[in-house]
Design a protein around this motif. Structure first.
Motif, PDB file in Angstrom:
ATOM      1  N   ASN A  10       1.299   1.793  13.615  1.00 55.50           N
ATOM      2  CA  ASN A  10       0.448   0.609  13.681  1.00 55.50           C
ATOM      3  C   ASN A  10      -0.470   0.518  12.465  1.00 55.50           C
ATOM      4  O   ASN A  10      -0.684  -0.556  11.911  1.00 55.50           O
ATOM      5  N   GLN A  13       1.656  -0.325   9.080  1.00 57.44           N
ATOM      6  CA  GLN A  13       2.072  -1.722   9.023  1.00 57.44           C
ATOM      7  C   GLN A  13       0.885  -2.640   8.762  1.00 57.44           C
ATOM      8  O   GLN A  13       0.966  -3.588   7.975  1.00 57.44           O
ATOM      9  N   ALA A  14      -0.240  -2.338   9.420  1.00 60.58           N
ATOM     10  CA  ALA A  14      -1.434  -3.159   9.215  1.00 60.58           C
ATOM     11  C   ALA A  14      -1.918  -3.075   7.775  1.00 60.58           C
ATOM     12  O   ALA A  14      -2.264  -4.096   7.161  1.00 60.58           O
ATOM     13  N   SER A 138      -6.473  -0.829  14.995  1.00 58.70           N
ATOM     14  CA  SER A 138      -5.266  -1.660  15.033  1.00 58.70           C
ATOM     15  C   SER A 138      -4.227  -1.078  15.981  1.00 58.70           C
ATOM     16  O   SER A 138      -4.241   0.113  16.295  1.00 58.70           O
ATOM     17  N   ARG A 139      -3.316  -1.932  16.416  1.00 59.41           N
ATOM     18  CA  ARG A 139      -2.192  -1.518  17.252  1.00 59.41           C
ATOM     19  C   ARG A 139      -0.973  -2.363  16.896  1.00 59.41           C
ATOM     20  O   ARG A 139      -1.105  -3.561  16.619  1.00 59.41           O
ATOM     21  N   ALA A 140       0.217  -1.751  16.911  1.00 60.26           N
ATOM     22  CA  ALA A 140       1.464  -2.482  16.687  1.00 60.26           C
ATOM     23  C   ALA A 140       2.081  -2.812  18.035  1.00 60.26           C
ATOM     24  O   ALA A 140       2.284  -1.919  18.858  1.00 60.26           O
ATOM     25  N   VAL A 146       1.692  -6.622  14.169  1.00 58.26           N
ATOM     26  CA  VAL A 146       0.566  -5.707  14.322  1.00 58.26           C
ATOM     27  C   VAL A 146      -0.715  -6.500  14.557  1.00 58.26           C
ATOM     28  O   VAL A 146      -0.881  -7.600  14.036  1.00 58.26           O
TER      29      VAL A 146
END
Length: 359
Positions: A10, A13-14, A138-140, A146
């Motif tokens: 996550n 990607q963020a 953050s979280r995917a 994301v």
């Protein structure tokens, strides 16, 4: 400047999306293809939350050499227990002038990475640095999608050796002015707030995690008044160790003000005043980075540094022991202890010197 983000969880990607939206040439590396398969095809990452946009990166790949080639800034976004392994994988492909930043290093991450490169006899002129925490909450939700709950106001970062801080500043702050250059990795390592917030909270909520598979808000529901008292005790031990090494630490309450602009008369109030934590769900099981990363690479080294300077850390040690029992791993033995950090038999002054200059 070309940037490589190493790790496509996550956070990775963020960060890749965030940097691409700022106009940088960004590539994304991940060991396994399944996590980045949609990004390999589309070159796109959708960002939700504090930013709502779709970023286009240059490419995503499982080929580390291709990912690193010609990239001035290498942003490592992996669990801290993978730092040694990724250092050895990156070693053959490092180029003079590259800057490697561990996002975050947890405690003594830069030192572990630095030692691994020495073991591989790397002669390249590179900068190794560690961030005190990750820049986002953050979280995917899916590969290529994301959510950034909150971008922190500022994150301290330092190079090892600290003499390379000027090179770090010149490169990193061009891409992310949110970072602030700290004096050395003693500062970033001992201000590791993940050590305070994560392991004890999930252990004290074990029944709820295993019964609901994490269907509760980790910070707002998992940190009650009583849980917050335990976190404050861990924070006090961390701060006492830091002071013995000549570092004036930020308390957890001070850090929440620094990173998120939230206030509180105590830790419970400060956490519950932080809307940046709103909606962040608990992990679905105990086998997650809040234990597998934060116990061995945060609590274990803080405990070891404490023993060296004569600071007792009974609450930290109890969390390590309980986590070891629950997971079935001796984290004191398997974590970042002094043997693994090549610090056995060193004096306090020698350890301070190594954490600052790497020798």
């Amino acid at each position: 400047m070309k940037i490589c983000v190493i790790g496509a969880g996550n956070g990775g990607q963020a960060l890749a999306a965030f940097l691409a939206l700022r106009g940088f040439d960004v590539c994304l590396y991940n060991r396994s293809e399944w996590r980045i398969a949609p990004i390999i095809k589309s070159h796109k990452i959708k960002v939700e939350g504090e930013i709502n946009s779709t970023a286009e990166i240059s490419f995503a790949t499982t080929n580390l050499q291709k990912a690193m080639e010609g990239r001035q800034l290498l942003m490592v976004v992996l669990p801290a227990f993978a730092h040694r392994e990724i250092a050895k994988k990156m070693a053959p492909f490092l180029e003079d002038g590259q800057v490697v930043v561990l996002n975050p290093g947890r405690t003594a991450g830069a030192l572990e990475f630095y030692n691994a490169l020495k073991e591989e006899d790397v002669k390249r002129d590179v900068v190794i640095a560690e961030a005190q925490t990750f820049i986002f909450a953050s979280r995917a939700s899916n590969p290529g999608v994301v959510k950034i709950f909150r971008i922190k106001n500022a994150v301290p970062v330092a190079a090892l050796p600290s003499s390379k801080n000027a090179e770090l500043e010149k490169t990193l702050l061009k891409a992310m002015p949110e970072f602030e250059i700290a004096p050395n990795t003693l500062y970033t390592s001992f201000n590791n707030i993940g050590a305070v917030f994560h392991p004890a909270t999930i252990i004290l909520n074990t029944g709820w995690v295993e019964t609901t598979f994490g269907k509760f808000e980790f910070y707002f529901e998992g940190i009650s008044q009583s849980v917050a008292k335990v976190l404050e005790a861990i924070d006090a031990e961390r701060c006492e160790v830091a002071r013995k090494f000549g570092i004036e630490p930020m308390t957890a309450v001070q850090w929440l003000s620094y990173a998120y602009d939230v206030r509180g008369s105590n830790l419970y109030d400060a956490i519950h005043n932080n809307e940046g934590y709103r909606g962040i769900q608990a992990p679905t099981s105990l086998e997650n980075r809040y234990i597998l990363e934060d116990v061995p690479t945060s609590l274990v080294p803080i405990s070891a540094f404490g023993k060296l300077v004569g600071v007792k850390t009974p609450i930290i040690d109890s969390i390590i022991r309980i986590a070891s029992l629950m997971i079935g791993v001796d984290f004191f033995e398997e974590g970042r202890n002094f043997k693994r950090l090549h610090l056995e038999g060193k004096t306090v002054q020698q350890v301070k010197q190594i954490m600052e200059v790497g020798e």
